[in-house]
Write a protein that holds these residues in place. Sequence first.
Motif, PDB file in Angstrom:
ATOM      1  N   GLN A  59      38.840 -35.186   0.383  1.00  0.00           N
ATOM      2  CA  GLN A  59      37.600 -35.178   1.150  1.00  0.00           C
ATOM      3  C   GLN A  59      36.400 -34.931   0.248  1.00  0.00           C
ATOM      4  O   GLN A  59      35.352 -35.580   0.394  1.00  0.00           O
ATOM      5  N   ASN A  60      36.538 -33.998  -0.686  1.00  0.00           N
ATOM      6  CA  ASN A  60      35.439 -33.688  -1.599  1.00  0.00           C
ATOM      7  C   ASN A  60      35.116 -34.874  -2.524  1.00  0.00           C
ATOM      8  O   ASN A  60      33.949 -35.182  -2.768  1.00  0.00           O
ATOM      9  N   ILE A  61      36.164 -35.531  -3.024  1.00  0.00           N
ATOM     10  CA  ILE A  61      35.949 -36.659  -3.939  1.00  0.00           C
ATOM     11  C   ILE A  61      35.273 -37.817  -3.214  1.00  0.00           C
ATOM     12  O   ILE A  61      34.262 -38.367  -3.681  1.00  0.00           O
ATOM     13  N   VAL A  62      35.824 -38.189  -2.058  1.00  0.00           N
ATOM     14  CA  VAL A  62      35.269 -39.313  -1.297  1.00  0.00           C
ATOM     15  C   VAL A  62      33.856 -38.985  -0.810  1.00  0.00           C
ATOM     16  O   VAL A  62      32.928 -39.803  -0.922  1.00  0.00           O
ATOM     17  N   GLY A  63      33.683 -37.767  -0.289  1.00  0.00           N
ATOM     18  CA  GLY A  63      32.366 -37.371   0.218  1.00  0.00           C
ATOM     19  C   GLY A  63      31.313 -37.343  -0.877  1.00  0.00           C
ATOM     20  O   GLY A  63      30.176 -37.799  -0.683  1.00  0.00           O
ATOM     21  N   THR A  64      31.680 -36.821  -2.043  1.00  0.00           N
ATOM     22  CA  THR A  64      30.727 -36.766  -3.160  1.00  0.00           C
ATOM     23  C   THR A  64      30.344 -38.169  -3.622  1.00  0.00           C
ATOM     24  O   THR A  64      29.174 -38.444  -3.906  1.00  0.00           O
ATOM     25  N   ALA A  65      31.328 -39.063  -3.689  1.00  0.00           N
ATOM     26  CA  ALA A  65      31.043 -40.441  -4.097  1.00  0.00           C
ATOM     27  C   ALA A  65      30.083 -41.118  -3.126  1.00  0.00           C
ATOM     28  O   ALA A  65      29.124 -41.781  -3.536  1.00  0.00           O
ATOM     29  N   LEU A  66      30.313 -40.935  -1.836  1.00  0.00           N
ATOM     30  CA  LEU A  66      29.440 -41.543  -0.827  1.00  0.00           C
ATOM     31  C   LEU A  66      28.037 -40.942  -0.876  1.00  0.00           C
ATOM     32  O   LEU A  66      27.030 -41.653  -0.711  1.00  0.00           O
ATOM     33  N   MET A  67      27.948 -39.626  -1.106  1.00  0.00           N
ATOM     34  CA  MET A  67      26.639 -38.975  -1.212  1.00  0.00           C
ATOM     35  C   MET A  67      25.835 -39.552  -2.376  1.00  0.00           C
ATOM     36  O   MET A  67      24.635 -39.806  -2.254  1.00  0.00           O
ATOM     37  N   ILE A  68      26.506 -39.733  -3.501  1.00  0.00           N
ATOM     38  CA  ILE A  68      25.823 -40.276  -4.687  1.00  0.00           C
ATOM     39  C   ILE A  68      25.338 -41.697  -4.418  1.00  0.00           C
ATOM     40  O   ILE A  68      24.221 -42.073  -4.783  1.00  0.00           O
ATOM     41  N   LEU A  69      26.185 -42.512  -3.751  1.00  0.00           N
ATOM     42  CA  LEU A  69      25.805 -43.893  -3.447  1.00  0.00           C
ATOM     43  C   LEU A  69      24.562 -43.951  -2.560  1.00  0.00           C
ATOM     44  O   LEU A  69      23.660 -44.764  -2.787  1.00  0.00           O
ATOM     45  N   VAL A  70      24.509 -43.090  -1.547  1.00  0.00           N
ATOM     46  CA  VAL A  70      23.342 -43.065  -0.656  1.00  0.00           C
ATOM     47  C   VAL A  70      22.113 -42.580  -1.410  1.00  0.00           C
ATOM     48  O   VAL A  70      21.013 -43.129  -1.253  1.00  0.00           O
ATOM     49  N   ALA A  71      22.274 -41.556  -2.232  1.00  0.00           N
ATOM     50  CA  ALA A  71      21.131 -40.979  -2.941  1.00  0.00           C
ATOM     51  C   ALA A  71      20.506 -41.972  -3.915  1.00  0.00           C
ATOM     52  O   ALA A  71      19.280 -42.083  -3.995  1.00  0.00           O
ATOM     53  N   ILE A  72      21.342 -42.718  -4.657  1.00  0.00           N
ATOM     54  CA  ILE A  72      20.800 -43.658  -5.641  1.00  0.00           C
ATOM     55  C   ILE A  72      20.516 -45.025  -5.032  1.00  0.00           C
ATOM     56  O   ILE A  72      19.899 -45.882  -5.668  1.00  0.00           O
ATOM     57  N   GLY A  73      20.968 -45.237  -3.788  1.00  0.00           N
ATOM     58  CA  GLY A  73      20.678 -46.498  -3.122  1.00  0.00           C
ATOM     59  C   GLY A  73      21.526 -47.650  -3.591  1.00  0.00           C
ATOM     60  O   GLY A  73      21.042 -48.770  -3.763  1.00  0.00           O
ATOM     61  N   PHE A  74      22.820 -47.422  -3.800  1.00  0.00           N
ATOM     62  CA  PHE A  74      23.741 -48.476  -4.226  1.00  0.00           C
ATOM     63  C   PHE A  74      24.786 -48.682  -3.137  1.00  0.00           C
ATOM     64  O   PHE A  74      25.424 -47.716  -2.710  1.00  0.00           O
ATOM     65  N   LYS A  75      24.942 -49.941  -2.681  1.00  0.00           N
ATOM     66  CA  LYS A  75      25.801 -50.225  -1.518  1.00  0.00           C
ATOM     67  C   LYS A  75      25.403 -49.291  -0.369  1.00  0.00           C
ATOM     68  O   LYS A  75      26.256 -48.732   0.339  1.00  0.00           O
ATOM     69  N   THR A  97      27.158 -29.053   2.340  1.00  0.00           N
ATOM     70  CA  THR A  97      27.598 -27.872   3.101  1.00  0.00           C
ATOM     71  C   THR A  97      29.002 -28.067   3.675  1.00  0.00           C
ATOM     72  O   THR A  97      29.590 -27.113   4.181  1.00  0.00           O
ATOM     73  N   LEU A  98      29.527 -29.297   3.625  1.00  0.00           N
ATOM     74  CA  LEU A  98      30.851 -29.575   4.175  1.00  0.00           C
ATOM     75  C   LEU A  98      31.942 -29.569   3.115  1.00  0.00           C
ATOM     76  O   LEU A  98      33.117 -29.721   3.440  1.00  0.00           O
ATOM     77  N   LEU A  99      31.550 -29.415   1.850  1.00  0.00           N
ATOM     78  CA  LEU A  99      32.549 -29.385   0.776  1.00  0.00           C
ATOM     79  C   LEU A  99      33.357 -28.093   0.845  1.00  0.00           C
ATOM     80  O   LEU A  99      32.818 -27.004   1.051  1.00  0.00           O
ATOM     81  N   HIS A 100      34.663 -28.221   0.672  1.00  0.00           N
ATOM     82  CA  HIS A 100      35.567 -27.061   0.705  1.00  0.00           C
ATOM     83  C   HIS A 100      36.201 -26.894  -0.679  1.00  0.00           C
ATOM     84  O   HIS A 100      36.871 -27.804  -1.174  1.00  0.00           O
ATOM     85  N   PHE A 101      35.980 -25.737  -1.252  1.00  0.00           N
ATOM     86  CA  PHE A 101      36.478 -25.488  -2.601  1.00  0.00           C
ATOM     87  C   PHE A 101      37.811 -24.742  -2.544  1.00  0.00           C
ATOM     88  O   PHE A 101      37.905 -23.558  -2.829  1.00  0.00           O
ATOM     89  N   ASP A 102      38.851 -25.473  -2.141  1.00  0.00           N
ATOM     90  CA  ASP A 102      40.202 -24.930  -2.166  1.00  0.00           C
ATOM     91  C   ASP A 102      41.130 -25.986  -2.748  1.00  0.00           C
ATOM     92  O   ASP A 102      40.730 -27.126  -2.988  1.00  0.00           O
ATOM     93  N   ALA A 103      42.379 -25.608  -2.939  1.00  0.00           N
ATOM     94  CA  ALA A 103      43.305 -26.458  -3.697  1.00  0.00           C
ATOM     95  C   ALA A 103      44.146 -27.376  -2.819  1.00  0.00           C
ATOM     96  O   ALA A 103      45.050 -28.048  -3.326  1.00  0.00           O
ATOM     97  N   SER A 104      43.873 -27.450  -1.516  1.00  0.00           N
ATOM     98  CA  SER A 104      44.671 -28.310  -0.654  1.00  0.00           C
ATOM     99  C   SER A 104      44.373 -29.786  -0.947  1.00  0.00           C
ATOM    100  O   SER A 104      43.260 -30.150  -1.321  1.00  0.00           O
ATOM    101  N   PHE A 105      45.379 -30.629  -0.761  1.00  0.00           N
ATOM    102  CA  PHE A 105      45.245 -32.054  -1.068  1.00  0.00           C
ATOM    103  C   PHE A 105      44.166 -32.702  -0.213  1.00  0.00           C
ATOM    104  O   PHE A 105      43.350 -33.486  -0.715  1.00  0.00           O
ATOM    105  N   PHE A 106      44.136 -32.372   1.075  1.00  0.00           N
ATOM    106  CA  PHE A 106      43.152 -32.965   1.976  1.00  0.00           C
ATOM    107  C   PHE A 106      41.731 -32.596   1.562  1.00  0.00           C
ATOM    108  O   PHE A 106      40.831 -33.453   1.572  1.00  0.00           O
ATOM    109  N   SER A 107      41.519 -31.341   1.171  1.00  0.00           N
ATOM    110  CA  SER A 107      40.185 -30.908   0.760  1.00  0.00           C
ATOM    111  C   SER A 107      39.737 -31.604  -0.519  1.00  0.00           C
ATOM    112  O   SER A 107      38.567 -31.989  -0.655  1.00  0.00           O
ATOM    113  N   ILE A 108      40.662 -31.787  -1.454  1.00  0.00           N
ATOM    114  CA  ILE A 108      40.319 -32.462  -2.710  1.00  0.00           C
ATOM    115  C   ILE A 108      39.904 -33.908  -2.447  1.00  0.00           C
ATOM    116  O   ILE A 108      38.880 -34.380  -2.960  1.00  0.00           O
TER     117      ILE A 108
END
Length: 310
Positions: free
Chosen positions: A184-200, A171-182
Amino acid sequence: MGQNDLMGTAEDFADQFLRVTKQYLPHVARLCLISTFLEDGIRMWFQWSEQRDYIDTTWSCGYLLASSFVFLNLLGQLTGCVLVLSRNFVQYACFGLFGIIALQTIAYSILWDLKFLMRNLALGGGLLLLLAESRSEGKSMFAGVPTMRESSPKQYMQLGGRVLLVLMFMTLLHFDASFFSIIQNIVGTALMILVAIGFKTKLAALTLVVWLFAINVYFNAFWTIPVYKPMHDFLKYDFFQTMSVIGGLLLVVALGPGGVSMDEKKKEKKKKQHIMVWQKFSENALALCGNRYKPHFYAVFYILVVFEMF
């Protein structure tokens, strides 16, 4: 090599943080987790008439049923919070709070609002983790003695809790073209995947705690809005709901990802390798010393394997 060193340093920091906060981190996690229920229960008391009138107007259920709904929310949430904090009947408290989430999802039409629905599901994920923790405490027969495997219900509850928790970040992902949003989305998505699959998992969950807390304080600063404005209540509700998800992530940091995770699979592989080393050692020792000392070697071998595994 530099990347591995950086990751190793970050993991060492997370381990050090866990060692320092090990005694009181679960208590902080539980307090954060129930904060939204505590705030909402208190709000039901101070906004009794407003909540009752809203339910009556929305569902045309009459004064009595609307008042019963508000009373049930107030009593159920405050009672559940007291039980969780006192660590009495925690499993029953969790089931009661699950019921409150389901009831509010229907009563306030959250079912048709994807953003709020995902946040409610994330809140349910935190309760699943709390339920898994209480189940572990309740099922422990010999305090301090390690068990070979976790019970399947507990490890699958931890898996479900982790997966549901990451819905908050969607719900915190922002779909716009600003550098900060991109970024944030990349780092946040990577961390979400790590928590979901239980890696690191512990490192990723701790990073998400810091990130989510910073976003929560910045975007949901309800204390800067006058009390009489509707936005004050909206931001206050959002703030404490986010704090509950932070509490769930702190439980992940404190308790680990559980049996169904990549971290656990790596740990099991390492245990098997250690067992093979000890087995090879015992075979060589028996070949040198003969069968006379065989029972002694098996006893020592068993003790070493058990303590090596844990």
